[in-house]
Write a protein that holds these residues in place. Structure first.
Motif, PDB file in Angstrom:
ATOM      1  N   PHE A  26      89.941  28.840  60.741  1.00  0.00           N
ATOM      2  CA  PHE A  26      90.054  28.460  59.321  1.00  0.00           C
ATOM      3  C   PHE A  26      88.670  28.277  58.732  1.00  0.00           C
ATOM      4  O   PHE A  26      87.794  27.650  59.333  1.00  0.00           O
ATOM      5  CB  PHE A  26      90.839  27.154  59.189  1.00  0.00           C
ATOM      6  CG  PHE A  26      90.942  26.658  57.772  1.00  0.00           C
ATOM      7  CD1 PHE A  26      91.677  27.352  56.827  1.00  0.00           C
ATOM      8  CD2 PHE A  26      90.288  25.492  57.375  1.00  0.00           C
ATOM      9  CE1 PHE A  26      91.760  26.902  55.513  1.00  0.00           C
ATOM     10  CE2 PHE A  26      90.370  25.035  56.082  1.00  0.00           C
ATOM     11  CZ  PHE A  26      91.107  25.743  55.139  1.00  0.00           C
TER      12      PHE A  26
ATOM     13  N   SER B 196      86.412  26.644  55.963  1.00  0.00           N
ATOM     14  CA  SER B 196      86.249  25.566  54.993  1.00  0.00           C
ATOM     15  C   SER B 196      84.882  25.735  54.332  1.00  0.00           C
ATOM     16  O   SER B 196      84.315  26.821  54.332  1.00  0.00           O
ATOM     17  CB  SER B 196      86.395  24.219  55.700  1.00  0.00           C
ATOM     18  OG  SER B 196      86.360  23.150  54.785  1.00  0.00           O
TER      19      SER B 196
ATOM     20  N   GLU C 267      79.277  17.360  60.804  1.00  0.00           N
ATOM     21  CA  GLU C 267      80.703  17.516  61.014  1.00  0.00           C
ATOM     22  C   GLU C 267      81.344  16.292  61.646  1.00  0.00           C
ATOM     23  O   GLU C 267      82.568  16.113  61.567  1.00  0.00           O
ATOM     24  CB  GLU C 267      80.975  18.716  61.949  1.00  0.00           C
ATOM     25  CG  GLU C 267      80.280  19.996  61.543  1.00  0.00           C
ATOM     26  CD  GLU C 267      78.924  20.177  62.240  1.00  0.00           C
ATOM     27  OE1 GLU C 267      78.567  21.335  62.496  1.00  0.00           O
ATOM     28  OE2 GLU C 267      78.239  19.145  62.521  1.00  0.00           O
TER      29      GLU C 267
ATOM     30  N   LYS D 111      89.529  21.496  50.352  1.00  0.00           N
ATOM     31  CA  LYS D 111      89.216  22.044  51.672  1.00  0.00           C
ATOM     32  C   LYS D 111      89.275  20.965  52.752  1.00  0.00           C
ATOM     33  O   LYS D 111      89.763  21.214  53.870  1.00  0.00           O
ATOM     34  CB  LYS D 111      87.838  22.698  51.650  1.00  0.00           C
ATOM     35  CG  LYS D 111      87.793  24.034  50.925  1.00  0.00           C
ATOM     36  CD  LYS D 111      88.631  25.079  51.639  1.00  0.00           C
ATOM     37  CE  LYS D 111      88.438  26.467  51.058  1.00  0.00           C
ATOM     38  NZ  LYS D 111      89.273  27.487  51.725  1.00  0.00           N
ATOM     39  N   LEU D 112      88.797  19.767  52.452  1.00  0.00           N
ATOM     40  CA  LEU D 112      88.846  18.687  53.435  1.00  0.00           C
ATOM     41  C   LEU D 112      90.299  18.328  53.747  1.00  0.00           C
ATOM     42  O   LEU D 112      90.653  18.076  54.914  1.00  0.00           O
ATOM     43  CB  LEU D 112      88.091  17.464  52.920  1.00  0.00           C
ATOM     44  CG  LEU D 112      87.968  16.303  53.911  1.00  0.00           C
ATOM     45  CD1 LEU D 112      87.179  16.721  55.153  1.00  0.00           C
ATOM     46  CD2 LEU D 112      87.309  15.094  53.244  1.00  0.00           C
TER      47      LEU D 112
ATOM     48  N   GLU E 277      91.721  20.858  56.088  1.00  0.00           N
ATOM     49  CA  GLU E 277      91.269  20.619  57.464  1.00  0.00           C
ATOM     50  C   GLU E 277      92.202  19.616  58.151  1.00  0.00           C
ATOM     51  O   GLU E 277      92.579  19.778  59.316  1.00  0.00           O
ATOM     52  CB  GLU E 277      89.836  20.094  57.472  1.00  0.00           C
ATOM     53  CG  GLU E 277      88.785  21.102  57.033  1.00  0.00           C
ATOM     54  CD  GLU E 277      87.384  20.519  57.086  1.00  0.00           C
ATOM     55  OE1 GLU E 277      87.231  19.420  57.657  1.00  0.00           O
ATOM     56  OE2 GLU E 277      86.440  21.152  56.560  1.00  0.00           O
TER      57      GLU E 277
ATOM     58  N   LEU F 229      95.544  21.169  59.069  1.00  0.00           N
ATOM     59  CA  LEU F 229      95.449  22.000  60.266  1.00  0.00           C
ATOM     60  C   LEU F 229      95.373  21.144  61.529  1.00  0.00           C
ATOM     61  O   LEU F 229      96.042  21.437  62.534  1.00  0.00           O
ATOM     62  CB  LEU F 229      94.228  22.916  60.157  1.00  0.00           C
ATOM     63  CG  LEU F 229      93.958  23.841  61.350  1.00  0.00           C
ATOM     64  CD1 LEU F 229      95.193  24.655  61.723  1.00  0.00           C
ATOM     65  CD2 LEU F 229      92.772  24.764  61.041  1.00  0.00           C
ATOM     66  N   ARG F 230      94.591  20.086  61.503  1.00  0.00           N
ATOM     67  CA  ARG F 230      94.484  19.232  62.692  1.00  0.00           C
ATOM     68  C   ARG F 230      95.830  18.604  63.054  1.00  0.00           C
ATOM     69  O   ARG F 230      96.142  18.391  64.223  1.00  0.00           O
ATOM     70  CB  ARG F 230      93.443  18.130  62.454  1.00  0.00           C
ATOM     71  CG  ARG F 230      92.014  18.631  62.351  1.00  0.00           C
ATOM     72  CD  ARG F 230      91.016  17.484  62.361  1.00  0.00           C
ATOM     73  NE  ARG F 230      89.683  17.965  62.061  1.00  0.00           N
ATOM     74  CZ  ARG F 230      89.122  17.923  60.850  1.00  0.00           C
ATOM     75  NH1 ARG F 230      89.792  17.388  59.826  1.00  0.00           N
ATOM     76  NH2 ARG F 230      87.908  18.400  60.646  1.00  0.00           N
TER      77      ARG F 230
ATOM     78  N   HIS G  30      92.965  25.427  67.128  1.00  0.00           N
ATOM     79  CA  HIS G  30      92.242  25.837  65.920  1.00  0.00           C
ATOM     80  C   HIS G  30      90.731  25.688  66.087  1.00  0.00           C
ATOM     81  O   HIS G  30      90.243  25.003  66.992  1.00  0.00           O
ATOM     82  CB  HIS G  30      92.686  25.012  64.709  1.00  0.00           C
ATOM     83  CG  HIS G  30      92.379  23.543  64.846  1.00  0.00           C
ATOM     84  ND1 HIS G  30      93.253  22.664  65.436  1.00  0.00           N
ATOM     85  CD2 HIS G  30      91.300  22.793  64.469  1.00  0.00           C
ATOM     86  CE1 HIS G  30      92.731  21.444  65.419  1.00  0.00           C
ATOM     87  NE2 HIS G  30      91.540  21.501  64.839  1.00  0.00           N
TER      88      HIS G  30
ATOM     89  N   ILE H 149      87.640  25.186  63.003  1.00  0.00           N
ATOM     90  CA  ILE H 149      87.329  25.077  61.578  1.00  0.00           C
ATOM     91  C   ILE H 149      85.845  25.347  61.384  1.00  0.00           C
ATOM     92  O   ILE H 149      85.008  24.696  62.014  1.00  0.00           O
ATOM     93  CB  ILE H 149      87.677  23.669  61.039  1.00  0.00           C
ATOM     94  CG1 ILE H 149      89.184  23.399  61.168  1.00  0.00           C
ATOM     95  CG2 ILE H 149      87.226  23.526  59.588  1.00  0.00           C
ATOM     96  CD1 ILE H 149      89.558  21.943  60.914  1.00  0.00           C
TER      97      ILE H 149
ATOM     98  N   ARG I 154      82.881  25.343  58.583  1.00  0.00           N
ATOM     99  CA  ARG I 154      82.425  24.978  57.233  1.00  0.00           C
ATOM    100  C   ARG I 154      81.240  25.884  56.890  1.00  0.00           C
ATOM    101  O   ARG I 154      80.172  25.779  57.507  1.00  0.00           O
ATOM    102  CB  ARG I 154      82.016  23.506  57.187  1.00  0.00           C
ATOM    103  CG  ARG I 154      83.184  22.549  57.323  1.00  0.00           C
ATOM    104  CD  ARG I 154      82.730  21.089  57.302  1.00  0.00           C
ATOM    105  NE  ARG I 154      83.847  20.162  57.397  1.00  0.00           N
ATOM    106  CZ  ARG I 154      83.733  18.852  57.570  1.00  0.00           C
ATOM    107  NH1 ARG I 154      82.513  18.311  57.671  1.00  0.00           N
ATOM    108  NH2 ARG I 154      84.797  18.080  57.650  1.00  0.00           N
TER     109      ARG I 154
ATOM    110  N   THR J 245      85.188  21.387  64.570  1.00  0.00           N
ATOM    111  CA  THR J 245      84.712  21.714  63.222  1.00  0.00           C
ATOM    112  C   THR J 245      83.222  21.973  63.326  1.00  0.00           C
ATOM    113  O   THR J 245      82.477  21.142  63.864  1.00  0.00           O
ATOM    114  CB  THR J 245      84.973  20.551  62.241  1.00  0.00           C
ATOM    115  OG1 THR J 245      86.377  20.279  62.211  1.00  0.00           O
ATOM    116  CG2 THR J 245      84.484  20.909  60.847  1.00  0.00           C
TER     117      THR J 245
END
Length: 254
Positions: A64, A66, A82, A96-97, A100, A103-104, A110, A112, A114, A173
C-alpha cells in the motif's frame, strides 16, 4: 506481482509484474494531495478494504502506498519517522493515515510505503512538477514561502520497491524518499534554467514549515540506497531528466 490501478505509479510498477508473485500492489486511489473529495476518499477506502480482504483470504501480501509529504509530517518535531505518532495537517494526510490503520486492522499481510514527491515522465498534470512547468510557461509561478519538498525519481522508487519486497519485511511502514528537503524556490529556479524559461514569482504566506523525511529505516532495510545517489544535489539530476522529457514532449500527462 499483481498491480491494482492504471495510473502513473501503476504504469511504472509494470516492470515488476513478473516478480514477487506473493504480492498485490494497490496503486490506485487519490493522488492529489490538495484534493479533499469525500467521495474520492470513500472510494479509495472501499477499494482498500476489498483488496485487503482478498489478500487476507489468499495469504498474499498487500503493498500500500501512503504519503510522507507535508500532509503527513508537516507538523512533526524533527525528521518525520515511521515509528512515532504523527498528526496529519491536511485532509489528504489524515485520509492516508486512516487507511494505514484500516490495513493494519484488516488481518492481511502488508507493507506500507510512505512516499516522497515522485518525479518522472507522464505525471498527472495536477502534481507538483507538471504544475510548476505549466506555470513557468504561463509566466507566473505561485510559491508557498518557505515550502520545501523531498523529490525522488519514480524509477528509483521502483528499484527500492523491488529490493524491499525481496528483503521480505512484513507488517512494516517505511518512508521511501531521498531524505533531503529542497526549497520549492530552488526547484523552480532549476526548472527555469533547464527549460530556458523565465517567470515572475507570486509568494503565498501559508504559515507552514519545512520538514525532513527520515530515511534511516529505509537505509537499514535497503542498504543498496547508499549507491543510488541520494544526497543534497540528487534533486538536480532528477529535475534535469524531467526537464529533458518535457522538452522532448515525452512528459505530457497521459
Amino acid at each position: 506481482m499483481d498491480i491494482v490501478g492504471t495510473g502513473f505509479l501503476a504504469r511504472n510498477l509494470r516492470p515488476l509484474a513478473g516478480r514477487h508473485p506473493d504480492t498485490v500492489a494497490l496503486a490506485a486511489g487519490v493522488s492529489w494531495a490538495s484534493g479533499t473529495s469525500d467521495a474520492d476518499f470513500a472510494r479509495e477506502a472501499a477499494l482498500l478494504r476489498e483488496v485487503a480482504g482478498r489478500c487476507r483470504d489468499t495469504g498474499r501480501r498487500l503493498l500500500f502506498f501512503s504519503t510522507a509529504a507535508t500532509g503527513m509530517y508537516g507538523l512533526a518535531d524533527g525528521p518525520g519517522r515511521e515509528d512515532v505518532p504523527v498528526t496529519p495537517c491536511t485532509p489528504y494526510g489524515a485520509h492516508k493515515l486512516a487507511l494505514e490503520g484500516v490495513l493494519r486492522d484488516s488481518g492481511a499481510d502488508h507493507l506500507i510505503l510512505r512516499l516522497g514527491h515522485l518525479v518522472g515522465p507522464h505525471q498527472p498534470e495536477h502534481q507538483l512538477l507538471p504544475t510548476l512547468v505549466r506555470q513557468l510557461r504561463e509566466g507566473m509561478v505561485r510559491v508557498h514561502r518557505g515550502a520545501a519538498r523531498d523529490l525522488i525519481g519514480v524509477e528509483d522508487v521502483i528499484t527500492v520497491v523491488d529490493h524491499l519486497l525481496a528483503a521480505g519485511p512484513r507488517a512494516e511502514t517505511v518512508n521511501v524518499a531521498s531524505g533531503f528537503a529542497v526549497p520549492v524556490e530552488d526547484i523552480v529556479g532549476h526548472l527555469e534554467q533547464a527549460l530556458g524559461l523565465r517567470a515572475r514569482r507570486e509568494f503565498v504566506e501559508t504559515g507552514g514549515r519545512q520538514h525532513v523525511i527520515s530515511t534511516e529505516k529505509l537505509r537499514s532495510l535497503v542498504p543498496q540506497t547508499a549507491h543510488m545517489g541520494f544526497g543534497p544535489s540528487y534533486y538536480r539530476r532528477i529535475l534535469g531528466d524531467f526537464a529533458a522529457s518535457v522538452a522532448s514532449g515525452a512528459s505530457a500527462p497521459a
